[in-house]
Write an enzyme that holds these catalytic residues in place. Structure first.
Site, PDB file in Angstrom:
ATOM      1  N   LYS A  52       3.140  68.356  22.068  1.00  0.00           N
ATOM      2  CA  LYS A  52       2.138  67.758  22.971  1.00  0.00           C
ATOM      3  C   LYS A  52       0.720  68.285  23.193  1.00  0.00           C
ATOM      4  O   LYS A  52      -0.021  68.477  22.177  1.00  0.00           O
ATOM      5  CB  LYS A  52       2.816  67.229  24.240  1.00  0.00           C
ATOM      6  CG  LYS A  52       3.871  66.329  23.944  1.00  0.00           C
ATOM      7  CD  LYS A  52       4.760  65.684  25.080  1.00  0.00           C
ATOM      8  CE  LYS A  52       5.463  64.668  24.585  1.00  0.00           C
ATOM      9  NZ  LYS A  52       6.914  64.493  25.305  1.00  0.00           N
ATOM     10  N   SER A  66       7.926  61.187  32.096  1.00  0.00           N
ATOM     11  CA  SER A  66       7.077  60.685  31.060  1.00  0.00           C
ATOM     12  C   SER A  66       6.757  59.447  31.424  1.00  0.00           C
ATOM     13  O   SER A  66       5.687  58.851  31.077  1.00  0.00           O
ATOM     14  CB  SER A  66       8.022  60.492  29.799  1.00  0.00           C
ATOM     15  OG  SER A  66       8.640  61.500  29.633  1.00  0.00           O
ATOM     16  N   HIS A 119       5.329  67.648  29.259  1.00  0.00           N
ATOM     17  CA  HIS A 119       4.040  67.076  29.735  1.00  0.00           C
ATOM     18  C   HIS A 119       3.372  68.107  30.488  1.00  0.00           C
ATOM     19  O   HIS A 119       2.220  67.762  30.828  1.00  0.00           O
ATOM     20  CB  HIS A 119       4.064  65.828  30.567  1.00  0.00           C
ATOM     21  CG  HIS A 119       4.789  64.700  29.727  1.00  0.00           C
ATOM     22  ND1 HIS A 119       4.247  64.096  28.744  1.00  0.00           N
ATOM     23  CD2 HIS A 119       6.135  64.293  29.715  1.00  0.00           C
ATOM     24  CE1 HIS A 119       5.226  63.249  28.077  1.00  0.00           C
ATOM     25  NE2 HIS A 119       6.217  63.369  28.828  1.00  0.00           N
TER      26      HIS A 119
HETATM   27  C1  PLP Z   1       8.011  64.318  24.295  1.00  0.00           C
HETATM   28  C2  PLP Z   1       9.122  64.857  25.349  1.00  0.00           C
HETATM   29  C3  PLP Z   1      10.208  65.547  24.568  1.00  0.00           C
HETATM   30  C4  PLP Z   1      10.562  65.676  23.283  1.00  0.00           C
HETATM   31  O1  PLP Z   1       9.624  66.843  22.670  1.00  0.00           O
HETATM   32  P1  PLP Z   1       9.520  66.527  21.273  1.00  0.00           P
HETATM   33  O2  PLP Z   1       8.847  67.847  20.714  1.00  0.00           O
HETATM   34  O3  PLP Z   1       8.408  65.509  20.844  1.00  0.00           O
HETATM   35  O4  PLP Z   1      10.895  66.351  20.471  1.00  0.00           O
HETATM   36  C5  PLP Z   1      11.250  66.330  25.556  1.00  0.00           C
HETATM   37  N1  PLP Z   1      11.063  65.896  26.984  1.00  0.00           N
HETATM   38  C6  PLP Z   1       9.910  65.068  27.613  1.00  0.00           C
HETATM   39  C7  PLP Z   1      10.047  65.014  28.813  1.00  0.00           C
HETATM   40  C8  PLP Z   1       9.150  64.566  26.627  1.00  0.00           C
HETATM   41  O5  PLP Z   1       8.106  63.792  27.042  1.00  0.00           O
END
Ligand code: PLP
Length: 397
Positions: free
Chosen positions: A238, A179, A207
């Site tokens: 996302k 991230s 991602h």
């Molecule tokens: C955003 C994210 C999550 C969490 O996902 P949500 O559905 O927003 O709870 C988990 N792992 C990574 C690497 C993320 O970027």
């Protein structure tokens, strides 16, 4: 009576440049967002394919809303799993070429739930130093022996795996795309280590789902390392534009998670409308590959444009939607983000504790709605903002 320690703790937090403002961001369509009366191009979201505002998702959600109402009314295990949830789990399994999928309330909940369901106090879990907070929290909650490893050299992980060979189970945990650095995990090497040390590998594709790999199926698919040893986590929140998390794998894994993963057993299922919208998103991902192609072309181009202006980005072998520009100090990073806002761009200012001290950064999250012709001016704006923030010393080293 106020909580006595809050004022001093908050003051210290502010002093360290870690204060986070609570802002209201109103989506205005096409990747545009209104913040504090300004209309900005949103480069701080995760709606990578521009599906959160797509009328086809809205339509699917409205239909489910009209039929099922708003909330799911219970956890999936009790009575919250509607036919929309069932259909989505089937579609997700098909999409990922897996035997089965299990939904979770969020990606965060999926990570915490799956790790703590798969390993416990008799086991060891191996966690990349830069993994997402939800993976780290899952590792901690599992009570397994936690070993943190660094890349790119995986000898340390190899040694740790050997040292823990007498544990009941071993689980290697990694983001597929990190991230904060926007780079990809060395998945083939990790899969190989898992195989050699009789460990499981958990890959968080948050991602990558919908964006990377063949058909947008993620990096596990791209590297062809799908196996019963490899547990894949994804999010609907996302690129898929909805809300919720999921795990895909074999039927045995799905049965185990359904029965024991506490974050889905003891939490209400996602709204039927969210499941319906995610189903519509999966169809669009399959039918419109040009969205992810445009996104990744933009990622490649903007990286080059930023680097050619002397900006520093973590290296990656694979283009991803995340382009971090390292600034350094917290205050300079905030100043750069503020300058970008005055130029019409909303960009995340990522600071400790999310990243190490001295490694604060602007995080540019791209989406497929950005006009390619705009990239040049975005790069100019980022370079100017970095220069303003660092008093002329561009990358702020
Ligand atoms: C955003 C994210 C999550 C969490 O996902 P949500 O559905 O927003 O709870 C988990 N792992 C990574 C690497 C993320 O970027």
């Amino acid at each position: 009576m106020p909580i006595p320690w809050l004022d001093s703790e908050l003051a210290a937090w502010r002093e360290q440049g870690r204060w986070r403002r609570r802002r209201t961001c109103v989506p205005r369509g096409d990747g545009i967002v209104e913040v504090d009366g300004r209309t900005l191009l949103n480069l701080a979201g995760n709606d990578y394919l521009g599906l959160a505002g797509d009328p086809r998702l809205t339509e699917a959600a409205v239909e489910a809303l009209e039929q099922a109402g708003v909330g799911a009314r219970a956890s999936a295990l009790v009575s919250g799993r509607t036919d929309w949830h069932e259909r989505l789990e089937q579609r997700l399994a098909e999409f990922e070429h897996a035997e089965a999928a299990v939904l979770f309330p969020s990606g965060y909940a999926a990570n915490v739930g799956v790790i703590s369901a798969v390993v416990g106090a008799q086991d060891a879990v191996f966690c990349d130093r830069l993994n997402h907070a939800s993976l780290i929290d899952g590792c901690r909650l599992s009570r397994a022996r936690l070993r943190v490893y660094r890349r790119p050299d995986l000898n340390e992980l190899d040694d740790q795996l050997r040292a823990e060979r007498n544990r009941r189970r071993r689980l290697i945990v990694t983001d597929s795309v990190f991230s904060m650095d926007g780079d990809a995990a060395p998945l083939p090497d990790l899969a190989d280590l898992a195989e050699r040390h009789d460990a499981l590998l958990l890959v968080d594709e948050a991602h990558a789902t919908g964006v990377l790999g063949p058909g947008g199926r993620g990096l596990v698919a791209r590297f062809g390392i799908e196996s019963d040893r490899c547990i894949r986590v994804g999010t609907l929140s996302k690129a898929l534009g909805s809300i919720g998390g999921f795990v895909v794998g074999g039927q045995g894994l799905a049965d185990w998670l359904w029965n024991t993963a506490r974050t889905q057993v003891y939490s209400t299922a996602i709204p039927p409308a969210a499941a319906a919208a995610a189903c519509a998103a999966l169809e669009i991902v399959a039918a419109e590959p040009q969205r992810r192609e445009r996104l990744l072309d933009a990622s490649r181009s903007l990286r080059e444009l930023l680097q050619s202006r002397g900006l520093r980005l973590p290296a990656t072998d694979i283009p991803t939607p995340i382009l971090p520009v390292i600034i350094g100090e917290e205050a300079a990073t905030l100043a750069a983000a503020a300058e970008l806002e005055s130029r019409g761009l909303l960009v995340g200012a990522i600071r400790p504790p999310t990243v190490p001290a001295g490694a604060s950064r602007l995080r540019i999250s791209l989406h497929s709605q950005i006009d390619g012709a705009r990239l040049e001016s975005i790069a100019d704006d980022v370079a100017a903002a970095a220069a303003v923030a660092c008093g002329g010393s561009r990358s702020g080293q």
